[in-house]
Scaffold this active site. Structure first.
Site, PDB file in Angstrom:
ATOM      1  N   HIS A  51      46.962  37.285  45.647  1.00 22.05           N
ATOM      2  CA  HIS A  51      48.350  37.127  45.180  1.00 22.05           C
ATOM      3  C   HIS A  51      49.215  38.333  45.528  1.00 22.05           C
ATOM      4  O   HIS A  51      50.387  38.368  45.173  1.00 22.05           O
ATOM      5  CB  HIS A  51      48.316  36.950  43.670  1.00 22.05           C
ATOM      6  CG  HIS A  51      47.489  38.012  43.021  1.00 22.05           C
ATOM      7  ND1 HIS A  51      46.118  38.031  43.136  1.00 22.05           N
ATOM      8  CD2 HIS A  51      47.815  39.107  42.329  1.00 22.05           C
ATOM      9  CE1 HIS A  51      45.646  39.104  42.533  1.00 22.05           C
ATOM     10  NE2 HIS A  51      46.647  39.773  42.027  1.00 22.05           N
ATOM     11  N   ASP A  93      48.458  30.598  44.625  1.00 21.79           N
ATOM     12  CA  ASP A  93      48.718  31.937  45.153  1.00 21.79           C
ATOM     13  C   ASP A  93      48.467  32.038  46.656  1.00 21.79           C
ATOM     14  O   ASP A  93      48.210  31.035  47.324  1.00 21.79           O
ATOM     15  CB  ASP A  93      47.888  32.973  44.394  1.00 21.79           C
ATOM     16  CG  ASP A  93      46.415  32.879  44.724  1.00 21.79           C
ATOM     17  OD1 ASP A  93      45.964  31.767  45.079  1.00 21.79           O
ATOM     18  OD2 ASP A  93      45.709  33.899  44.654  1.00 21.79           O
ATOM     19  N   ASP A 105      46.019  32.853  48.627  1.00 26.49           N
ATOM     20  CA  ASP A 105      44.826  32.249  49.230  1.00 26.49           C
ATOM     21  C   ASP A 105      44.395  30.959  48.540  1.00 26.49           C
ATOM     22  O   ASP A 105      43.312  30.446  48.820  1.00 26.49           O
ATOM     23  CB  ASP A 105      43.672  33.262  49.255  1.00 26.49           C
ATOM     24  CG  ASP A 105      43.268  33.720  47.870  1.00 26.49           C
ATOM     25  OD1 ASP A 105      44.150  33.767  46.975  1.00 26.49           O
ATOM     26  OD2 ASP A 105      42.082  34.017  47.659  1.00 26.49           O
ATOM     27  N   ASP A 151      43.504  30.154  45.419  1.00 25.39           N
ATOM     28  CA  ASP A 151      42.490  30.008  44.363  1.00 25.39           C
ATOM     29  C   ASP A 151      43.076  30.081  42.951  1.00 25.39           C
ATOM     30  O   ASP A 151      42.427  29.688  41.992  1.00 25.39           O
ATOM     31  CB  ASP A 151      41.333  31.013  44.547  1.00 25.39           C
ATOM     32  CG  ASP A 151      41.787  32.451  44.564  1.00 25.39           C
ATOM     33  OD1 ASP A 151      43.005  32.703  44.489  1.00 25.39           O
ATOM     34  OD2 ASP A 151      40.907  33.342  44.677  1.00 25.39           O
ATOM     35  N   ARG A 152      44.318  30.569  42.832  1.00 29.25           N
ATOM     36  CA  ARG A 152      44.919  30.628  41.490  1.00 29.25           C
ATOM     37  C   ARG A 152      45.834  29.432  41.253  1.00 29.25           C
ATOM     38  O   ARG A 152      46.277  28.788  42.201  1.00 29.25           O
ATOM     39  CB  ARG A 152      45.773  31.887  41.342  1.00 29.25           C
ATOM     40  CG  ARG A 152      44.973  33.147  41.354  1.00 29.25           C
ATOM     41  CD  ARG A 152      45.852  34.334  41.049  1.00 29.25           C
ATOM     42  NE  ARG A 152      45.018  35.522  40.940  1.00 29.25           N
ATOM     43  CZ  ARG A 152      45.344  36.620  40.301  1.00 29.25           C
ATOM     44  NH1 ARG A 152      46.518  36.709  39.709  1.00 29.25           N
ATOM     45  NH2 ARG A 152      44.523  37.643  40.239  1.00 29.25           N
ATOM     46  N   LYS A 165      37.319  30.241  42.319  1.00 30.00           N
ATOM     47  CA  LYS A 165      38.298  29.505  41.548  1.00 30.00           C
ATOM     48  C   LYS A 165      39.112  28.660  42.521  1.00 30.00           C
ATOM     49  O   LYS A 165      39.115  28.932  43.723  1.00 30.00           O
ATOM     50  CB  LYS A 165      39.156  30.440  40.727  1.00 30.00           C
ATOM     51  CG  LYS A 165      39.854  31.513  41.510  1.00 30.00           C
ATOM     52  CD  LYS A 165      40.374  32.578  40.558  1.00 30.00           C
ATOM     53  CE  LYS A 165      41.011  33.720  41.312  1.00 30.00           C
ATOM     54  NZ  LYS A 165      40.529  35.029  40.882  1.00 30.00           N
TER      55      LYS A 165
HETATM   56  C1  G1P Z   1      42.555  40.504  38.957  1.00 29.86           C
HETATM   57  C2  G1P Z   1      42.376  39.600  37.771  1.00 29.86           C
HETATM   58  C3  G1P Z   1      40.993  39.007  37.776  1.00 29.86           C
HETATM   59  C4  G1P Z   1      40.731  38.292  39.099  1.00 29.86           C
HETATM   60  C5  G1P Z   1      41.015  39.236  40.257  1.00 29.86           C
HETATM   61  C6  G1P Z   1      40.895  38.528  41.597  1.00 29.86           C
HETATM   62  O1  G1P Z   1      41.640  41.568  38.894  1.00 29.86           O
HETATM   63  O2  G1P Z   1      42.605  40.288  36.564  1.00 29.86           O
HETATM   64  O3  G1P Z   1      40.862  38.125  36.691  1.00 29.86           O
HETATM   65  O4  G1P Z   1      39.407  37.854  39.174  1.00 29.86           O
HETATM   66  O5  G1P Z   1      42.325  39.768  40.137  1.00 29.86           O
HETATM   67  O6  G1P Z   1      41.797  37.470  41.721  1.00 29.86           O
HETATM   68  P1  G1P Z   1      42.018  43.028  38.342  1.00 29.86           P
HETATM   69  O7  G1P Z   1      43.197  43.492  39.127  1.00 29.86           O
HETATM   70  O8  G1P Z   1      42.395  42.828  36.900  1.00 29.86           O
HETATM   71  O9  G1P Z   1      40.779  43.838  38.518  1.00 29.86           O
HETATM   72 ZN    ZN Z   2      43.788  34.456  45.023  1.00 29.40          ZN
END
Ligand code: G1P
Ligand code: ZN
Length: 544
Positions: A115, A278, A280, A282-283, A377
């Site tokens: 993202h 997002d 890629d 997955d979100r 995801k």
């Molecule tokens: C963040 C999100 C986490 C997710 C990751 C990858 O990681 O909080 O849940 O798995 O992006 O998309 P963080 O930046 O908090 O380590």
């Molecule tokens: Zn992503």
């Protein structure tokens, strides 16, 4: 030309995979030899490429195309037998996970910074997924990092760039590069999980949907699945053409970065359902007319209703959520009498639970939801499961949410992010709270009573591995909670994440404005950590 050449190289500092692979500024990835050093470290960590098959693709951001060419040359020179590549170098992360599994590949290299914005001055990322289709576990990422510290050579070919625009096979050296349509296999998988006829009927009946692909990789997937296969009118998919800089936006599906979509559903003539994904793919963000569904609530609602979709009609084996994710899903699991798992942040921790058949659905508060259909995801999957549930229940999103809270109670929830904080200050905030944790139980803070406080550690029930220091938790009497951890995906300074949760039982007030509902917990966090005082920030940069 197709004889492998060995080139000398010196290690780069800081090639340490974080929550989801290696993330750096694009300019860092573009340094001469940088991609090569990391990729060779991956290949060495998995004991070489001889005869192996890899899936390679990315979210199409700036430098995606160049990095893929480097990876393909190196895979060939290291002896790989085949690389399956998405046309134009594109593959959404869940589609890549699916291909690894379906084609029984040995692994995959996925190019994405998820993202985070894309462009020459923005972010880039690269991660390795293993044969189960999921992000490499810590044992593998640890070995990769160790290799990056001592790497002294890489092997490559001196061949020209391959044309990845046409489907079919090409061969640099002895390796076959198979260019596949990025959407076909993924769309076919979705048809096995969901009742496409029921969703088609819902949409044909005038149920209005908008999907914002945010100029990122899910555009082609959403056009094919929502518009072509499910018959949603053209124009249902917004921003559906992937761009290298995501139209200069943050391809992050939350109320801040996808504000136009949120404004649309909050308007008088807004659609009945809206969603975004997002960079890629997955979100996901789920919205209904007049409502935003928090990712934590979305996981809980989907867990309670998944049996309505054919792919989950047999029921769920269990539900897993990352520790900071609200405990709404736990209440559903309890009622269903199924397993419930709390893992550290990051999708890689769900892999073992999914492989072992302990969990069917997984989710994170950071807009990640998925199931055992892949090992990542999956944004569009969540959208389709919601649409399947809506088609069966014939209720609005708002009514489904209200009904859920009236059954299980409501876990008010929000995450507050303080971004690009100086590293020393962020560490001081964390260390300050760590030092206090043991003395907190039984004490009062901002009118709340602390019940328990600890640093979260995870014992993987499948392989027995232990992951320590996975975030600080303060649990208050009555089911409220504050969690704090530092981001593992940022590329600038430190990001402090504060996760706030307050439980109100089914018979309580279920319609309080979220930030208001959490105000006391915010005060308690400040009293406990002096976060705002130490960092000099009056308020968070992002509230989701
Ligand atoms: C963040 C999100 C986490 C997710 C990751 C990858 O990681 O909080 O849940 O798995 O992006 O998309 P963080 O930046 O908090 O380590
Ligand atoms: Zn992503």
């Amino acid at each position: 030309m197709t004889t492998p050449v060995t080139r000398e190289i010196t290690p780069f500092d800081g090639q340490k995979p974080g929550t989801s692979g290696l993330r750096k500024k694009t300019g860092v990835f573009m340094l001469e030899g940088y991609v090569e050093a990391f990729v060779q470290s991956i290949f060495d960590a998995i004991e070489g490429c001889e005869g192996k098959t890899f899936v390679v693709g990315g979210d199409g951001r700036y430098f995606n195309a160049e990095a893929i060419q480097t990876i393909l040359r190196m895979a060939a020179a290291n002896g790989a037998a085949r690389c399956i590549v998405g046309q134009g170098g594109l593959l959404s992360t869940p589609a890549a996970s699916n291909l690894i599994r379906q084609r029984e590949a040995n692994g995959g290299l996925i190019l994405s910074a998820s993202h985070n914005p894309g462009g020459i001055d923005e972010d880039f990322g690269l991660k390795y997924n293993t044969a189960n289709g999921g992000p490499a576990p810590e044992s593998v990422t640890g070995a990769i990092f160790e290799n990056t510290k001592t790497i002294s050579r890489y092997v490559t070919l001196e061949t020209p760039d391959l044309d990845l625009s046409a489907l079919g096979e090409v061969a640099p050296g002895d390796m076959v590069v198979e260019v596949v349509d990025p959407v076909t296999d993924y769309a076919a998988l979705m048809e096995t999980l969901f009742d496409f006829d029921a969703i088609r009927a819902l949409l044909a009946g005038g149920f209005a949907v908008k999907f914002d692909a945010m100029h990122a990789v899910t555009g082609p997937y959403a056009h094919e699945i929502l518009e072509n296969r499910l018959g949603a009118p053209k124009g249902t998919v917004l921003n559906g053409t992937p761009k290298v800089d995501f139209g200069k936006g943050h391809p992050d599906p939350n109320p801040i970065w996808a504000k136009p979509l949120v404004d649309l559903v909050m308007s008088e003539d807004g659609p009945d359902f809206a969603a975004a994904s997002d960079g890629d793919g997955d979100r996901n963000m789920i919205l209904g007319k007049g409502v935003y569904v928090t990712p934590s609530d979305s996981l809980a609602v989907l867990a309670a209703n998944a049996h309505l979709a054919p792919g989950y009609a047999r029921g769920l084996a269990g539900v897993a959520r990352s520790m900071p994710t609200s405990r709404a899903a736990d209440r559903v699991a309890e009622k269903l009498g199924i397993g419930c798992y709390e893992t550290p942040t990051g999708w890689k921790f769900f892999g073992n639970l999914l492989d072992a058949g302990k969990a069917t659905l997984c989710g994170e508060e950071s807009a990640g939801t998925g199931s055992d259909h892949v090992r990542e995801k999956d944004g569009l999957w969540a959208v389709l499961l919601w649409l399947n549930v809506l088609a069966v229940r014939k209720m609005s999103v708002a009514d489904i949410l209200r009904d859920h809270w009236q059954t299980f109670g409501r876990n008010y929830y929000s995450r507050h992010d303080y971004e690009a904080v100086e590293t020393e200050k962020a560490n001081a905030v964390v260390e300050g709270l760590v030092a206090k944790l043991d003395g907190l139980p039984g004490t009062g803070v901002a009118g709340l009573t602390v019940e328990e406080a600890d640093q979260f550690a995870y014992l993987d029930p499948v392989d027995g591995s232990v992951s320590e220091k996975q975030g600080l938790r303060v649990m208050f009497r009555g089911g409220s909670r504050a969690v704090m951890r530092l981001s593992g995906t940022g590329t600038e300074g430190a990001t402090i994440r504060v996760y706030l949760e307050r439980y109100v039982p089914a018979e309580g007030d279920l319609e309080i404005e979220t930030q208001q509902a959490l105000a006391e917990i915010v005060l308690a966090v400040e009293e406990l950590t002096q976060l705002r005082a130490i960092t000099g920030r009056a308020e968070p940069d992002v509230m989701t």
